[in-house]
Design an enzyme around this catalytic site. Sequence first.
Site, PDB file in Angstrom:
ATOM      1  N   CYS A   5      32.024  36.650  52.813  1.00  0.00           N
ATOM      2  CA  CYS A   5      30.880  35.924  53.365  1.00  0.00           C
ATOM      3  C   CYS A   5      30.075  35.273  52.259  1.00  0.00           C
ATOM      4  O   CYS A   5      30.353  35.449  51.078  1.00  0.00           O
ATOM      5  CB  CYS A   5      29.951  36.897  54.087  1.00  0.00           C
ATOM      6  SG  CYS A   5      30.769  37.884  55.325  1.00  0.00           S
ATOM      7  N   CYS A 243      37.192  39.102  41.289  1.00  0.00           N
ATOM      8  CA  CYS A 243      38.200  38.579  42.226  1.00  0.00           C
ATOM      9  C   CYS A 243      38.697  37.221  41.744  1.00  0.00           C
ATOM     10  O   CYS A 243      37.943  36.241  41.747  1.00  0.00           O
ATOM     11  CB  CYS A 243      37.570  38.439  43.613  1.00  0.00           C
ATOM     12  SG  CYS A 243      38.603  37.502  44.747  1.00  0.00           S
ATOM     13  N   CYS A 441      40.540  41.248  39.158  1.00  0.00           N
ATOM     14  CA  CYS A 441      41.325  41.928  40.192  1.00  0.00           C
ATOM     15  C   CYS A 441      42.398  40.932  40.628  1.00  0.00           C
ATOM     16  O   CYS A 441      42.079  39.842  41.112  1.00  0.00           O
ATOM     17  CB  CYS A 441      40.457  42.297  41.396  1.00  0.00           C
ATOM     18  SG  CYS A 441      41.466  42.934  42.763  1.00  0.00           S
ATOM     19  N   CYS A 444      46.125  41.073  44.958  1.00  0.00           N
ATOM     20  CA  CYS A 444      46.854  40.313  45.989  1.00  0.00           C
ATOM     21  C   CYS A 444      48.162  39.751  45.441  1.00  0.00           C
ATOM     22  O   CYS A 444      49.091  39.462  46.176  1.00  0.00           O
ATOM     23  CB  CYS A 444      45.981  39.224  46.589  1.00  0.00           C
ATOM     24  SG  CYS A 444      45.213  38.127  45.381  1.00  0.00           S
TER      25      CYS A 444
END
Length: 451
Positions: A5, A243, A441, A444
């Site tokens: 968000c 991220c 990170c 994924c």
Amino acid sequence: MYEECGIFGIYPKDLKTNIAQLSYLGLLALQHRGQESAGIAVGSRKNILIYRDLGLVAEVFKKDILSTLNGDIAIGHVRYSPKDSNSWENSQPILQQFAGGSFALAFNGNVINKSELSSVLARCGKNFNGSLTDSRLICRLIEATKEKDLEKAVQKAVKQIKGAFCLVILSEDKLIGLRDAHGFHPLVLGKIKDGYVLASEDSAFSIIEAQYIREVQPGEMVIIEKNDFKTKQVFPSTRKSLCIFEYVYFARPDSNVFGENVAEIRERIGARLAIEQPANADIVISVPDSGRFAALGYAHQAGITYQEGLMKNPYISRTFIQPDQALREYSVKIKLSAITSIVAGKRIVMVDDSIVRGTTSRKLVKLLKRSGAKEVHVRISSPPVNFPCQYGTNTPDREELWTNRFSIEKLRQWIEADSLSYISLEGLTGVFQKNKPADFCTACFCGRYPL
Ligand code: AMP
């Protein structure tokens, strides 16, 4: 429940400023972080008012609504919800009572020890009907501390949480901003008039003429009060886990995320991709808008002309909003069209930021070929997405991730491209100047989850 968000908070000391309108502008600049719902909470000495609803910021907030939201402090939220969780109840900010009064909270991230925390709350006699969103869970944890002092209550509550979270919280006289110990997602601090602003990205600052000060550090809580600005290190600074997908896809190009400009980073990633994965082609095009800066970097490095071969209808919101595969496929077509006079007869390199389910690339290769493209070489400015994100980015389950199930060659055949290749993980993490590869990170891509 993943809640990638956008969050915003403002406490100007000049009380003539209409803070709901400033929050509205800030949220417009964060709209890319979530299009399902929008909300603003304002706090004054008397009370806290919240207005939130499903829809885009400009749809939710009409002039008459903004003019009723009067107060001294405001927070705002735009929400990007996963499949099936788009309901009014899940929109934010949310209001919560606690031992010291009430507060409103807006959240970005994902709590991974949610079931454990829900059972702890249940043991304290707090049972919930239906599912509890992460934001509600955090509110209940704050309430359950029974602390009268909001700062102490927040600190006690967040220490129980495992996961990725950025929070903005307001009470009648305080604005609090907080980032988890690993700093997965961005939260920045700015100055406006005599006061301060917090936002997921500094693209929300320029629109309201606020000056960027710095990032809220991983594990840091900032407390903004009328005559005071304090900061506390709530969690010891451990290993950072920034991220990397914020740079790949999520953040706005004009934002400075984790200290580096997103557009510049994307251009460098594109240039690196051109070195690692060259192609014989006449033109380089991008998948707008997500692939644009990487495509520019690729073209520049490769010495191939960059052209706009695809056109995006700006009035259609993101593909992922469509709830099921059938509608998602349809929406790729209505969202993007080829410019035949540019692509016909050409050997094309098409750059996009990522392949998740493969739907976009497959549709676009078809579209380009139908428009007369001779060859389409797909180049992806991130490594294959093989693992679902646990920290807030909306990615499908492993079974739905193409490259997890099939080889790249199989995917190439399915999307009917003449060639398909990705940047390497080392290539991607190597383009930064202020952050080391180990600061990110990359779960994924590689499956090494920091928590
Ligand atoms: P897909 O069509 O499923 O392969 O999705 C790839 C497209 O979705 C790319 O054009 C990306 O820009 C975009 N994308 C990547 N990650 C996300 C995400 N978390 N949410 C929405 N769109 C995304």
